[in-house]
Design an enzyme around this catalytic site. Structure first.
Site, PDB file in Angstrom:
ATOM      1  N   ASP A 101       0.849  -1.184   0.000  1.00 28.78           N
ATOM      2  CA  ASP A 101       0.000   0.000   0.000  1.00 28.78           C
ATOM      3  C   ASP A 101       0.893   1.245   0.000  1.00 28.78           C
ATOM      4  OD1 ASP A 101       0.951   0.262   2.670  1.00 28.78           O
ATOM      5  OD2 ASP A 101      -0.733  -0.947   3.388  1.00 28.78           O
ATOM      6  N   ASP A 109       1.690   4.981   1.694  1.00 28.53           N
ATOM      7  CA  ASP A 109       1.483   5.900   2.813  1.00 28.53           C
ATOM      8  C   ASP A 109       2.070   7.255   2.432  1.00 28.53           C
ATOM      9  OD1 ASP A 109       0.581   3.771   4.723  1.00 28.53           O
ATOM     10  OD2 ASP A 109       2.605   3.048   4.321  1.00 28.53           O
ATOM     11  N   ASP A 147       9.898   4.008  12.772  1.00 29.34           N
ATOM     12  CA  ASP A 147      10.557   2.888  13.442  1.00 29.34           C
ATOM     13  C   ASP A 147      11.934   2.555  12.858  1.00 29.34           C
ATOM     14  OD1 ASP A 147       9.269   1.955  11.158  1.00 29.34           O
ATOM     15  OD2 ASP A 147       8.094   0.410  12.173  1.00 29.34           O
TER      16      ASP A 147
HETATM   17  P1  ATP Z   1       3.737  -2.471   4.976  1.00 32.55           P
HETATM   18  O1  ATP Z   1       2.628  -1.498   4.701  1.00 32.55           O
HETATM   19  O2  ATP Z   1       4.379  -3.027   3.783  1.00 32.55           O
HETATM   20  O3  ATP Z   1       3.369  -3.500   5.987  1.00 32.55           O
HETATM   21  P2  ATP Z   1       4.992  -0.135   6.102  1.00 32.55           P
HETATM   22  O4  ATP Z   1       6.413   0.122   6.454  1.00 32.55           O
HETATM   23  O5  ATP Z   1       4.380   0.742   5.078  1.00 32.55           O
HETATM   24  O6  ATP Z   1       4.912  -1.668   5.685  1.00 32.55           O
HETATM   25  P3  ATP Z   1       2.824   0.667   7.804  1.00 32.55           P
HETATM   26  O7  ATP Z   1       2.262  -0.067   8.960  1.00 32.55           O
HETATM   27  O8  ATP Z   1       1.993   0.852   6.593  1.00 32.55           O
HETATM   28  O9  ATP Z   1       4.169  -0.093   7.432  1.00 32.55           O
HETATM   29  O10 ATP Z   1       3.318   2.068   8.344  1.00 32.55           O
HETATM   30  C1  ATP Z   1       3.783   3.084   7.475  1.00 32.55           C
HETATM   31  C2  ATP Z   1       4.989   3.776   8.070  1.00 32.55           C
HETATM   32  O11 ATP Z   1       4.639   4.386   9.318  1.00 32.55           O
HETATM   33  C3  ATP Z   1       6.151   2.844   8.400  1.00 32.55           C
HETATM   34  O12 ATP Z   1       6.970   2.613   7.294  1.00 32.55           O
HETATM   35  C4  ATP Z   1       6.861   3.632   9.483  1.00 32.55           C
HETATM   36  O13 ATP Z   1       7.637   4.657   8.925  1.00 32.55           O
HETATM   37  C5  ATP Z   1       5.715   4.275  10.234  1.00 32.55           C
HETATM   38  N1  ATP Z   1       5.274   3.434  11.369  1.00 32.55           N
HETATM   39  C6  ATP Z   1       4.269   2.530  11.368  1.00 32.55           C
HETATM   40  N2  ATP Z   1       4.133   1.941  12.563  1.00 32.55           N
HETATM   41  C7  ATP Z   1       5.059   2.496  13.368  1.00 32.55           C
HETATM   42  C8  ATP Z   1       5.425   2.329  14.737  1.00 32.55           C
HETATM   43  N3  ATP Z   1       4.786   1.448  15.507  1.00 32.55           N
HETATM   44  N4  ATP Z   1       6.439   3.088  15.209  1.00 32.55           N
HETATM   45  C9  ATP Z   1       7.070   3.993  14.438  1.00 32.55           C
HETATM   46  N5  ATP Z   1       6.783   4.175  13.142  1.00 32.55           N
HETATM   47  C10 ATP Z   1       5.795   3.459  12.597  1.00 32.55           C
HETATM   48 MG    MG Z   2       2.326   0.678   4.460  1.00 32.19          MG
END
Ligand code: ATP
Ligand code: MG
Length: 446
Positions: free
Chosen positions: A73, A75, A155
């Site tokens: 997805d 963001d 993170d």
């Molecule tokens: P995917 O969507 O492929 O699972 P993602 O890295 O995009 O991986 P998301 O959960 O969509 O993960 O979150 C988007 C972004 O928000 C992350 O890449 C990170 O930068 C930030 N993020 C999400 N959760 C946390 C957290 N618990 N602590 C700190 N930053 C976070």
């Molecule tokens: Mg994501």
């Protein structure tokens, strides 16, 4: 060539805080191209930019493209407030308790837009917008901030890369590009502090390590085993969501291995962890996860109740056996064991009723599937949960748990016509199925 514009110390981290830099990687030195970004994501970026706001693609969307994967997805991070974003998009809604974000909806695609968040070092207890518990857990986190601050409170370094659609650059505040090249997951800041702020980051480390086949950097890895019990402070409903993410990304078995290696299974599935520790086999869990991984890679769906039925199976087996050893009859023992295992699990992670009901039925049907005489096979096949229970049986057979050939029998029975079905039933067991059937009939009528 990377252009260093500025560097600064975020002031977090107990020991030596690393120096962060803002590195701008021009279009000809990275692989993020507009053609891989979804139309909705581009639309949101462009509209925010045209309205005078800063807006960047961030997180998994940038990370995955840079390593040649298709993002799950997209963001977006922006300096517009959630209300300003909401005003710009009719097809959007404001959500979130810990932090207000905006979902912009385009059919089935959801673009998550977050406003730049403030500096994590700013943990003033009097500040009502940012509070931590006695365990260091972030309870509220509603401070808006600059883009740099936003980057440093993410993170992992590889999750803090921003793509700018105005000049096609990638902006790296935490040496994320270097870690991507080295295939390393590294928490930004002091790992222990960051895990204490949000223990779910331990699960995220495991999930990304399994999915991306990355190593976890030594200092990011080191505190996990000791801090794993902090996950018990996370609300059960959030853990339920995280567990689904862990097991439905297509790398469930690799994730499971890592959960066990870092003692993270116990806070998620305490009963299962206990059963495995006392010698219950995990063959069924592995088979189920391999099965699930294959289905996801083929673009098929997996249901949470099937996953949970598998993850809790060793716990159910241990409890069921214990009750039978104590003299409880097999059927009531199963029902009691089911109630007990679910009752304990919902204290760790929620299981919404729409999932716990079918999970129970999958388990109960396992006892009915071997008993096929008379009308039983037809009745079992009419059960709304038959298909899932049959799939579960196949997994159990692969795990060596059921009489060989039972799964195959059910496969053939489903495909057979009426006449062949009768034939299959009449061939069942040489130990006098008709006699047994007669004896059981009165009981069935009650
Ligand atoms: P995917 O969507 O492929 O699972 P993602 O890295 O995009 O991986 P998301 O959960 O969509 O993960 O979150 C988007 C972004 O928000 C992350 O890449 C990170 O930068 C930030 N993020 C999400 N959760 C946390 C957290 N618990 N602590 C700190 N930053 C976070
Ligand atoms: Mg994501």
């Amino acid at each position: 060539m990377l252009k260093k514009l500025m560097s600064f110390m975020p002031g977090r981290g107990k020991k030596t805080a690393p120096v962060y830099t803002r590195e701008i990687i021009p279009r000809d030195q990275h692989t993020v191209s507009r053609s891989i970004i979804s139309e909705p994501a581009k639309k949101v970026l462009n509209r925010l930019n045209h309205a005078g706001f800063e807006a960047y693609l961030v997180g998994g969307g940038v990370r995955d493209i840079l390593i040649g994967e298709r993002p799950k997805d997209f963001d977006i991070a922006t300096n517009a407030t959630p209300e300003e974003v909401h005003d710009l998009f009719r097809n959007s809604r404001l959500i979130g308790r810990r932090f207000r974000i905006v979902h912009v909806l385009f059919g089935r695609e959801v673009i998550e837009v977050t406003t730049f968040r403030g500096n994590a070092a700013n943990t003033d207890d009097d500040d009502d917008d940012r509070r931590t518990s006695e365990h260091g857990l972030l309870l509220r986190d509603n401070v808006y901030g600059s883009m740099e601050e936003d980057a440093l409170r993410r993170d992992f370094t590889v999750n803090a890369l921003y793509y700018c659609i105005r000049d096609f650059t990638v902006i790296d505040f935490a040496r994320g590009i270097e870690d991507l090249h080295n295939r390393q997951l590294r928490l930004i800041g002091d790992p222990e502090t960051r895990y204490r702020e949000d223990p779910v980051r331990m699960l995220r480390a495991i999930r990304f390590a399994a999915k991306l086949d990355f190593d976890i950097a030594p200092d990011t890895e080191a505190p996990i085993v000791e801090l794993a019990p902090l996950l018990t402070h996370i609300p059960p409903a959030r853990l339920f969501e995280e567990i689904l993410k862990l097991f439905s990304a297509g790398y469930g078995e690799a994730t499971y291995d890592r959960l066990r290696r870092y003692d993270l299974l116990a806070p998620l599935f305490p009963e299962t962890a206990r059963a495995l520790d006392s010698g219950e086999p995990d063959q069924l869990i592995r088979q189920a996860l391999q099965n699930t991984d294959r289905r996801i890679q083929q673009g098929k769906s997996v249901t949470p109740y099937f996953l949970y039925a598998a993850m809790l199976w060793p716990a159910l087996q241990a409890e069921w056996r214990k009750r039978q050893d104590n003299g409880e009859p097999i059927q009531p023992a199963l029902h009691q064991a089911i109630a007990k295992v679910i009752g304990r699990q919902v204290q760790a992670t929620a299981i919404p009723k729409r999932f716990s009901g079918p999970m129970k039925e999958i388990w109960e049907l396992q006892m009915r599937l071997p008993r096929r005489n008379g009308k039983r096979a037809f009745q079992t096949m009419d059960h709304p949960r038959f298909r899932a229970a049959y799939d579960f049986l196949l997994v159990r057979e692969l795990a060596g748990e059921v009489e060989p050939g039972l799964g195959q029998w059910w496969t053939e029975f489903q495909e057979a016509d009426e006449r062949d079905r009768e034939k299959m039933l009449s061939q069942l067991g040489s130990d006098g199925p008709r006699k047994r059937r007669r004896r059981r009939k009165p009981a069935n009528r009650e």
